[in-house]
Scaffold this active site. Structure first.
Site, PDB file in Angstrom:
ATOM      1  N   TYR A   1       0.854  -1.183   0.000  1.00  0.00           N
ATOM      2  CA  TYR A   1       0.000   0.000   0.000  1.00  0.00           C
ATOM      3  C   TYR A   1       0.889   1.232   0.000  1.00  0.00           C
ATOM      4  CZ  TYR A   1      -3.364   3.515   1.628  1.00  0.00           C
ATOM      5  OH  TYR A   1      -4.158   4.645   1.751  1.00  0.00           O
TER       6      TYR A   1
ATOM      7  N   ASP B   1       9.241   2.921  -0.509  1.00  0.00           N
ATOM      8  CA  ASP B   1       8.208   3.528   0.318  1.00  0.00           C
ATOM      9  C   ASP B   1       8.478   3.119   1.766  1.00  0.00           C
ATOM     10  OD1 ASP B   1       6.036   4.349   1.723  1.00  0.00           O
ATOM     11  OD2 ASP B   1       4.535   3.530   0.342  1.00  0.00           O
TER      12      ASP B   1
ATOM     13  N   LYS C   1       4.493   8.944   8.842  1.00  0.00           N
ATOM     14  CA  LYS C   1       4.255   8.320  10.151  1.00  0.00           C
ATOM     15  C   LYS C   1       5.255   8.768  11.234  1.00  0.00           C
ATOM     16  CE  LYS C   1       1.224   4.765   8.428  1.00  0.00           C
ATOM     17  NZ  LYS C   1       1.277   4.308   7.036  1.00  0.00           N
TER      18      LYS C   1
HETATM   19  C1  LIG Z   1       0.518   4.695   5.755  1.00  0.00           C
HETATM   20  C2  LIG Z   1       1.251   4.448   4.505  1.00  0.00           C
HETATM   21  C3  LIG Z   1       1.148   5.305   3.408  1.00  0.00           C
HETATM   22  C4  LIG Z   1       0.177   6.459   3.361  1.00  0.00           C
HETATM   23  O1  LIG Z   1       0.441   7.411   4.336  1.00  0.00           O
HETATM   24  P1  LIG Z   1      -0.759   8.409   4.772  1.00  0.00           P
HETATM   25  O2  LIG Z   1      -0.098   9.330   5.734  1.00  0.00           O
HETATM   26  O3  LIG Z   1      -1.816   7.546   5.361  1.00  0.00           O
HETATM   27  O4  LIG Z   1      -1.217   9.098   3.541  1.00  0.00           O
HETATM   28  C5  LIG Z   1       1.959   5.089   2.312  1.00  0.00           C
HETATM   29  N1  LIG Z   1       2.812   4.054   2.285  1.00  0.00           N
HETATM   30  C6  LIG Z   1       2.936   3.195   3.320  1.00  0.00           C
HETATM   31  C7  LIG Z   1       3.927   2.095   3.240  1.00  0.00           C
HETATM   32  C8  LIG Z   1       2.144   3.355   4.449  1.00  0.00           C
HETATM   33  O5  LIG Z   1       2.245   2.474   5.439  1.00  0.00           O
END
Ligand SMILES: *Cc1c(COP(=O)(O)O)cnc(C)c1O
Length: 427
Positions: free
Chosen positions: A144, A239, A267
């Site tokens: 994701y 990511d 995060k």
């Molecule tokens: C949470 C997450 C996102 C999206 O971040 P948001 O702050 O919710 O937009 C993208 N990539 C990864 C791997 C994530 O865990």
């Protein structure tokens, strides 16, 4: 455990927001439950609207790595609060946070602050396309990357079939530029990359996946992605929105010793306030406006409150460097759980890296999304619901990871273990 106030607040919220929530996983639909509404949190403990207490294993999906309401972070926010909340102009705080991140993640030679992980990955994709002059993207099923149009796509059955959008509202012409391959499958991604290499802008991956449960990438798989990107003059995007400052100070890239072209973060780096960042090679980053033609911007980007929280958290995290202890702590709980499950003949597998962990109701650890789908859904729901009612707050889906904090001390670990003994007995 009674949750009357949570239930009535959920009723009200459903009249005001779709599904009663501002982010879908919170609605507990995957576990046939009703969400808990919280009013405060301290250290490892969440307190809900009915005064029930829970030992928290989500940690706001990562940022609470040094515990909730950590005084170091609260003090930093309070100090900045007195000086103003936003100027819409540069501050020294932005450079401070950027230099802290760069000191730990040197592949981010230059970076930009944004307001969420979604913005970070979206900007990486635009930059990769703008820089390479190519259009196509490879991602991995079960990874994701936020709700970016180009990234809300998973494969059809064949890895080389055009991607289908997972959501109405995404033009199929755009989705068709995204190819999805099985995670940890070098052969599949090589086949696709070799076919579309001439138009391959980027391969984007969670080097440690935390959005199909917790599945670390295999070292040789991640190295193969680097090689493919070099061969095809495409950009490798890690990511690390979840894994950054969660699996270790330098993120997954320092553990695997692989340098991506671009990295997305979020995060943890906001200390609990909304922040994202992306960065990479100076020559690539300098193609962003105002130096270059690729546009990217944000009214509240680099917000001083968010920067202050991030600086305070990362400074403390670098001093404490709790990642070995965090891994030992989550393993202690999870291995205990696995032994209890196995005694009852229930298949269970688990793994941890730094402050992230995962567990599955499956004999062997899943290597990709299909393996996770096959793990026992009914057993997960039972275990999740029983845990919640015993005051243990795990993520409400088998497709999510677990998170532990430095405030989960031995007494909290012991309490968790004895609660889990009760839960497993009654399964
Ligand atoms: C949470 C997450 C996102 C999206 O971040 P948001 O702050 O919710 O937009 C993208 N990539 C990864 C791997 C994530 O865990």
């Amino acid at each position: 455990m009674k949750r009357n106030r949570s239930e009535s607040l959920f009723e009200q919220a459903q009249l005001l927001m779709p599904g009663g929530v501002n982010s879908p996983v919170r609605a507990f639909k995957n576990v046939d439950g009703k969400p808990v509404f919280f009013k405060s949190a301290k250290g490892p403990i969440l307190i809900d609207e009915d005064e029930n207490q829970y030992i928290d294993f989500i940690g706001s999906w990562g940022p609470m790595i040094l515990g909730h309401s950590n005084p170091i972070i609260l003090d930093a926010i309070k100090a900045q609060l007195e000086l103003g909340t936003s100027y819409g102009a540069p501050t020294s705080l932005e450079s401070t946070l950027a230099s802290i991140i760069k000191s730990q993640v040197p592949s981010m030679e230059k970076l930009r602050m944004v307001n969420s992980g979604t913005e970070a990955t979206m900007s990486c994709i635009r930059l990769a396309r703008g820089h390479t002059g190519k259009n196509k993207i490879i991602k991995f099923t079960g990874c994701y990357h936020g709700h970016v149009d180009s990234l809300l796509v998973k494969a059809g059955s064949g890895v080389s079939t055009f991607g289908l959008p997972d959501s109405p509202g995404i033009p199929k012409e755009l989705a068709a530029l995204t190819y999805s391959c099985p995670y940890n499958d070098i052969e599949a991604v090589s086949r696709v990359a070799n076919k579309i290499g001439d138009d391959l802008a980027a391969i984007i991956v969670e080097p440690v996946a935390g959005n199909m449960g917790f599945i670390p990438g295999e070292s040789k798989f991640l190295s193969a992605l680097k090689t493919l990107c070099n061969q095809h003059k495409s950009m490798l995007i890690f990511d690390e929105v979840m894994s950054g400052f969660r699996v270790g100070l330098g993120g997954a890239q320092s553990i695997y010793q692989i340098e991506p072209d671009l990295t997305a973060m979020g995060k943890v780096i906001g200390g609990g306030l909304p922040v994202g960042a992306f960065g990479g090679k100076q020559s690539v980053m300098d193609q962003l406006a105002p130096l270059g033609p690729i546009y990217q911007a944000g009214t509240l980007s680099g917000n001083p409150l968010a920067m202050s929280a991030g600086i305070a958290l990362l400074d403390a995290l670098i001093k404490i460097n709790p990642f070995d202890e965090l891994e030992i702590a989550s393993s202690e709980i999870m291995v205990h759980t696995k032994n209890l499950m196995n005694d009852k003949g229930i298949p269970f597998s688990t793994s941890s890296i730094g402050g992230m962990f995962g567990f599955f109701f499956s004999e062997n650890l899943p290597q990709n999304f299909d393996d996770v789908v096959k793990s026992d859904d009914a057993m997960f729901k039972k275990f999740f619901t029983a845990s919640l009612n015993q005051g243990i707050y795990f993520a409400p889906s088998k497709y999510e990871a677990g998170f532990i904090s430095a405030t989960h001390d031995q007494s909290i670990l012991d309490q968790t273990k004895s609660k889990i003994e009760k839960i497993v007995k009654e399964l």
